[in-house]
Write an enzyme that holds these catalytic residues in place. Structure first.
Site, PDB file in Angstrom:
ATOM      1  N   ASN A  93       0.722  -1.281  -0.035  1.00 19.02           N
ATOM      2  CA  ASN A  93      -0.135   0.168  -0.166  1.00 19.02           C
ATOM      3  C   ASN A  93       0.864   1.348   0.039  1.00 19.02           C
ATOM      4  OD1 ASN A  93       0.957  -0.005   2.638  1.00 19.02           O
ATOM      5  ND2 ASN A  93      -1.102   0.079   3.810  1.00 19.02           N
ATOM      6  N   HIS A 470      -9.229   0.575  -1.286  1.00 18.09           N
ATOM      7  CA  HIS A 470      -9.837   0.632   0.000  1.00 18.09           C
ATOM      8  C   HIS A 470     -11.055  -0.235   0.145  1.00 18.09           C
ATOM      9  CE1 HIS A 470      -7.616   4.857   0.615  1.00 18.09           C
ATOM     10  NE2 HIS A 470      -6.847   3.869   0.675  1.00 18.09           N
TER      11      HIS A 470
END
Length: 561
Positions: A93, A470
């Site tokens: 990420n 997300h």
């Protein structure tokens, strides 16, 4: 081959699974098995923060999922990478640390997740972290997860963006993860001593020294084994061999918002018509499995920069070599940051009680794959509407565990979401028009000055938005008929089976999801071990007392041209 010496089997060594592996093995009394489909995270491209675009786009380290054609995005198929490596998505990420607003967690409780309000979650956020600037009532200073501000905003564009937000009438916030999220300030990241501080580094690596934790990589879990209404083990394949492993206590599914509902469905747990269409025998009807899928969208607002101070001047092979060499030798410099060092959280309109728009500021104009957006110098803002009402699903396609599930987010299905992105465009232009940006602001590249009307903005957004990566909510926590787990993270109607990852979020928080996923796993570990929860907090949260009648505190110094 069948083993039976484990108390707990954790499926997935991601953001939640690594936390659980540490916490469930720390007393030395339980045998814990952690299964991960991916392999080692010992790669410079994972550990060096500035290289974040590489593992995210590499099949070795990430499941490269793709959505169905999205009907409200001109039938575009959206990229949905998920971590397939030790550390999971915390190893691929952007390392941005955002807890979310207090209201997000009170919303969870209102949706049926008992004892998951902000007062209950804050102590676990504190337990998880060590904040580089010292702990206080809101921030932790003894947790495994290191959080800081990278290079402390050395580029002047970071401060200019914060000042522009204040000039536009919004507050400054000294700590958006503390008392006040709303406003503009420095952004926080999970980096320690110049390295990505994933849950593999923070939680798993120390725990791997314990004799009672076994970690097996390159293990593709095929199904959860049930004996009547109780989970008793799992079946997985590794190096061409199928193995079954049994547990004495519980199976804990931490495969993420795509993998967890998919594995439940492969195991015959889910909506009967979905299972039957895939040729899977129904073992336990649970209609909410795979439903309620949510995600954040964002687009890049890009401008040319009038001064040659942006990262666009560092993207040639020679400068990349210098940055990489310095990082290898000293673990500092531009290699030691994700470059998102300032940010903003604002409300899209009056009547919205807490922020629903989020900015990541980047002193460069480039794509997520790290390539230049245009020749010359530029900067960009990643902006998105973070409280979407659109909902999608994850559905198994067949009984073959190697076949990716069907994924559809239904992005921008709800009119409120489309309205939120119109606000993104108009409010951003007003912020960048402020005097603080005068020395730097050049031509607007994207969306471009020709994009003005609702129709023009809607068309641009449909064509330009990307996932912020997300996803969550596909195994929702709650007590109604579409909830998958209860407030103890136990799968409804089954014994010995829990889901602990972002798939159980009832609704999506206003912010990046790694921090709340880690918090959730910390809290769940106490639930699993039967330990008394940390004492609830009674700390106040600061917001605009006049939120019902105004969108910001005061008028902008300069309106958008």
């Amino acid at each position: 081959m069948t083993y039976s010496q484990f108390d707990y089997i954790i499926i997935g060594a991601g953001s939640a699974g690594c936390v659980l592996a540490n916490r469930l093995s720390e007393d030395g009394q339980h045998q814990v098995l952690l299964l991960e489909t991916g392999g080692s995270d010992k790669s410079i491209f994972i550990q060096m923060p500035t290289a974040l675009s590489i593992p995210m786009n590499t099949r070795k380290y990430a499941w490269q999922f793709t959505s169905d054609p999205e009907p409200y995005l001109d039938n575009r198929q959206m990229h949905c990478p998920r971590g397939k490596v030790l550390g999971g998505s915390s190893s691929i990420n952007g390392m941005v640390y955002v807890r979310g607003h207090a209201g997000d967690f009170d919303e969870w409780q209102a949706l049926g997740a008992e004892d998951w309000g902000y007062a209950h979650c804050l102590p676990y956020f504190r337990k998880a972290e060590t904040w580089a600037f010292g702990g206080d009532a809101y921030r932790g200073d003894t947790g495994p997860l290191a959080v800081n501000n990278g290079n402390n905003m050395q580029n002047p564009l970071y401060r200019a963006f914060i000042d522009a937000g204040v000039q536009a009438g919004y507050p400054a916030t000294a700590d958006y993860n503390g008392m006040q999220q709303e406003g503009f300030g420095a952004m926080h990241m999970t980096v320690k001593n110049g390295r990505r501080w994933s849950t593999a580094n923070a939680y798993l690596r120390p725990a791997m020294q314990r004799d009672n934790l076994t970690v097996v990589t390159h293990a593709l879990v095929e199904r959860i084994l049930l004996d009547g209404q109780r989970a008793v083990g799992v079946r997985y394949s590794r190096k061409g061999q199928t193995q079954e492993v049994r547990c004495r206590a519980e199976v804990i599914l931490s495969a993420g918002p795509i993998g967890s509902p998919h594995l439940l469905q492969l195991s015959g747990i889910g909506r009967p018509e979905v299972l039957q269409a895939a040729g899977i025998e129904v073992q336990h009807a649970l209609p909410g499995v795979g439903e309620n899928l949510q995600d954040h969208l964002e687009f890049y607002f890009q401008y040319r920069c009038q001064q040659p101070i942006t990262l666009n001047g560092k993207l040639d092979w020679w400068n990349k070599l210098l940055i990489g060499t310095r990082w290898i030798l000293k673990k500092d410099g531009l290699g030691a940051t994700n470059h998102f060092e300032s940010c903003g959280f604002i409300r899209s309109k009056a009547g919205v009680p807490w922020p629903d728009l989020q900015y990541h500021f980047l002193p460069a104009a480039m794509r997520y794959d790290g390539k230049e957006a245009f020749d010359g110098h530029g900067f960009q803002l990643h902006i998105g509407h973070n409280k979407p009402k659109s909902r999608g699903f994850v559905r198994v396609r067949s009984a073959d565990p190697a076949e990716a599930p069907q994924i559809r987010f239904n992005y921008l299905q709800h009119e409120d979401d489309r309205e939120g992105f119109r606000a993104c465009v108009r409010l951003t232009r007003e912020i960048i028009a402020q005097p603080a940006m005068d020395p730097y602001r050049g031509e607007e590249i994207q969306p471009g000055r020709g994009v003005q009307s609702d129709e023009e903005i809607d068309r641009f957004v449909r064509q330009a938005v990307e996932s912020a990566y997300h996803p969550c909510g596909s195994c929702r926590m709650g007590e109604d008929e579409l909830a998958v787990v209860d407030s103890q993270t136990r799968v409804h109607g089954l014994e010995g089976l829990r889901v602990v990852d972002s798939s159980i979020f009832p609704s999506i928080p206003n912010g990046n999801l790694n921090a709340p996923t880690i918090m959730l796993a910390e809290h769940a570990a106490d639930l699993i071990r039967g330990r008394e929860a940390l004492p609830a907090s009674d700390l106040p949260v600061r917001g605009d007392a006049q939120w019902q009648s105004r969108q910001r505190l005061q008028a902008a110094m300069r309106p958008a041209s």
